[in-house]
Design an enzyme around this catalytic site. Structure first.
Site, short mmCIF file in Angstrom:
data_model
loop_
_atom_site.label_atom_id
_atom_site.label_comp_id
_atom_site.label_asym_id
_atom_site.label_seq_id
_atom_site.Cartn_x
_atom_site.Cartn_y
_atom_site.Cartn_z
N ASP A 1 -12.42 -9.06 4.38
CA ASP A 1 -13.67 -9.04 3.59
C ASP A 1 -14.22 -10.46 3.48
OD1 ASP A 1 -13.45 -6.27 3.04
OD2 ASP A 1 -14.15 -6.55 0.97
N ASP B 1 -6.40 -7.01 4.33
CA ASP B 1 -7.53 -6.35 3.66
C ASP B 1 -8.43 -7.42 3.03
OD1 ASP B 1 -9.05 -4.23 2.45
OD2 ASP B 1 -8.02 -4.68 0.57
N ASP C 1 -2.96 -18.23 0.75
CA ASP C 1 -3.98 -18.95 -0.04
C ASP C 1 -4.64 -20.04 0.81
OD1 ASP C 1 -1.51 -20.21 -0.08
OD2 ASP C 1 -1.60 -20.81 -2.18
N LYS D 1 3.12 -15.23 2.56
CA LYS D 1 3.28 -15.95 1.29
C LYS D 1 4.77 -16.22 1.14
CE LYS D 1 1.68 -17.62 -2.64
NZ LYS D 1 0.78 -18.81 -2.73
N TYR E 1 0.82 -1.21 0.00
CA TYR E 1 0.00 0.00 0.00
C TYR E 1 0.86 1.27 0.00
CZ TYR E 1 -4.64 -2.01 0.93
OH TYR E 1 -5.84 -2.66 0.84
C1 IPM Z 1 -10.33 -1.12 4.08
C2 IPM Z 1 -10.56 -0.53 2.71
C3 IPM Z 1 -9.39 0.37 2.36
C4 IPM Z 1 -8.14 -0.48 2.35
C5 IPM Z 1 -9.53 1.15 1.03
C6 IPM Z 1 -10.78 2.00 1.00
C7 IPM Z 1 -8.32 1.97 0.71
O1 IPM Z 1 -10.74 -1.54 1.78
O2 IPM Z 1 -10.18 -0.35 5.04
O3 IPM Z 1 -10.33 -2.34 4.20
O4 IPM Z 1 -7.85 -1.17 1.37
O5 IPM Z 1 -7.41 -0.43 3.35
MG MG Z 2 -10.89 -3.47 2.62
#
Ligand code: IPM
Ligand code: MG
Length: 355
Positions: free
Chosen positions: A247, A243, A219, A186, A141
């Site tokens: 999700d 990240d 993975d 990884k 990032y």
């Molecule tokens: C999160 C989001 C952010 C990230 C984006 C909006 C930059 O997806 O906080 O998980 O990738 O960190």
């Molecule tokens: Mg995110």
């Protein structure tokens, strides 16, 4: 107690969900006689429109002065053309770096009342209580980026101290839980991951002798999160893997809209935000689930202000509202009309008043 709380509503559904979290914090302040001062700032696309910068100087100052910052979400189609000179997301990354909040705590806890909202079978959801700790201010990032007409580059760099401090935070938190850490990397492909793994092996052996440590490739971890989620206690990993995995893990809880997070550094100050994005497709319609942001406000009380009882009061109220059948569309019970963002906030507030 008195505290200054920065409120950065941001874009899309950000303003709707933060409004509910602020109401909840106000109710807690009144009920427990705390003096919370809320100060609003601009971030992301809203800040670009007003000032040309995604993280303006005023907001930077607010972040430096506040005891804690609560953020909604940033981003949207208006600002995301591939050639956009400034992007809302960069404002968020700059803010994380400015606040030096290198560890992002993302708890993933399942509740029987939400099993039906998850795409997974109930037997895979029972007893899931994971704390994912995502490294937040390093890695790909923040590395050098380059683009020409024919190629693009994103550099991933981690230093030993950057890895050590987040592993240490994970170790400390695991010792207060079930004493198990899964470090995800990884290492079969990436040099940064090979450093990560060797630092993890050394540091945990040296500093946390009572800790059970497991190393997983990312993975495989993605798969194990679905096949044996209840085995995990603390998961610690680098920025991008964290990240993606969170999700994925949010689907265990029923909805991305449920997950809170706390970004912490070495002090008490922290940045609190739901893990979901700005959801431009439903923005302004009162459909968004405010629970992730309200639960982030609970984490704010716990980690930055040391108000554990108040944090628990919010968490109990959220669960009670959900168990009472108050559900936004993302977690609605089939056959029952979903409630609005505001009504969800009301349902939680009424339980804070009586709970
Ligand atoms: C999160 C989001 C952010 C990230 C984006 C909006 C930059 O997806 O906080 O998980 O990738 O960190
Ligand atoms: Mg995110």
């Amino acid at each position: 107690m008195a505290a200054l709380i920065g409120i950065l509503a941001g874009d899309g559904i950000g303003p709707e969900v933060t409004a509910e979290a602020v109401r909840v914090l106000q109710a807690i302040g009144t009920r427990h006689s705390h003096k919370f001062e809320f100060r609003e700032g601009l971030i992301g696309g809203a800040a670009i429109d007003a000032t040309g910068s995604a993280f303006p100087a005023d907001t930077r100052q607010l972040c430096a002065a506040a005891d804690a910052v609560l953020l909604g979400a940033v981003g949207g189609p208006k600002w995301s053309s591939p050639d956009a000179p400034v992007r809302p997301e960069q404002g968020l990354l700059d803010m994380r770096a400015a606040m030096a909040v290198y560890a992002n705590l993302r708890p993933v806890v399942t509740h029987p009342s939400l099993y039906a909202s998850s795409p997974l079978k109930p037997e895979r959801l029972a007893g899931v209580d994971i704390l994912v700790i995502r490294e937040l201010t390093g890695g790909i990032y923040f590395g050098r980026k380059e683009r020409t007409d024919t190629s693009a580059t994103d550099v991933c760099t981690y230093s030993r101290p950057e890895i050590e401090r987040v592993l240490r935070m994970a170790g400390r938190l695991a010792m207060q839980r079930r004493r198990k850490v899964t470090s995800v990397d990884k290492a079969n492909v990436l040099e940064t991951s090979r450093l990560w793994r060797s630092v993890a092996v050394e540091l945990y052996a040296r500093e946390f002798p009572g800790l059970q440590v497991e190393h997983l490739l990312v993975d495989a971890a993605a798969m194990h999160l679905l096949s044996r989620a209840s085995d995990f206690d603390v998961i610690v990993t680098e920025n991008m893997f964290g990240d993606i995995l969170t999700d994925e893990a949010s689907m265990l809880t029923g909805s991305l809209g449920m997950l809170p997070s706390a970004a912490l550094g070495d002090g008490k100050q922290g940045l609190y935000e739901p893990i979901h994005g700005s959801a431009p497709d439903i923005a302004g319609q009162g459909k968004a689930n405010p629970c992730g942001t309200i639960l982030s406000a609970a984490m704010l009380l716990r980690h930055s202000l040391g108000l554990e009882a108040e944090a628990q009061r919010i968490e109990t109220a959220v669960l009670a509202a959900i168990e009472g059948g108050q559900r936004t569309a993302d977690i609605a019970v089939p056959g029952h009309a979903p409630v609005s963002t505001r009504a969800m906030g009301d349902a939680i507030l009424s339980r804070i008043a009586t709970g």
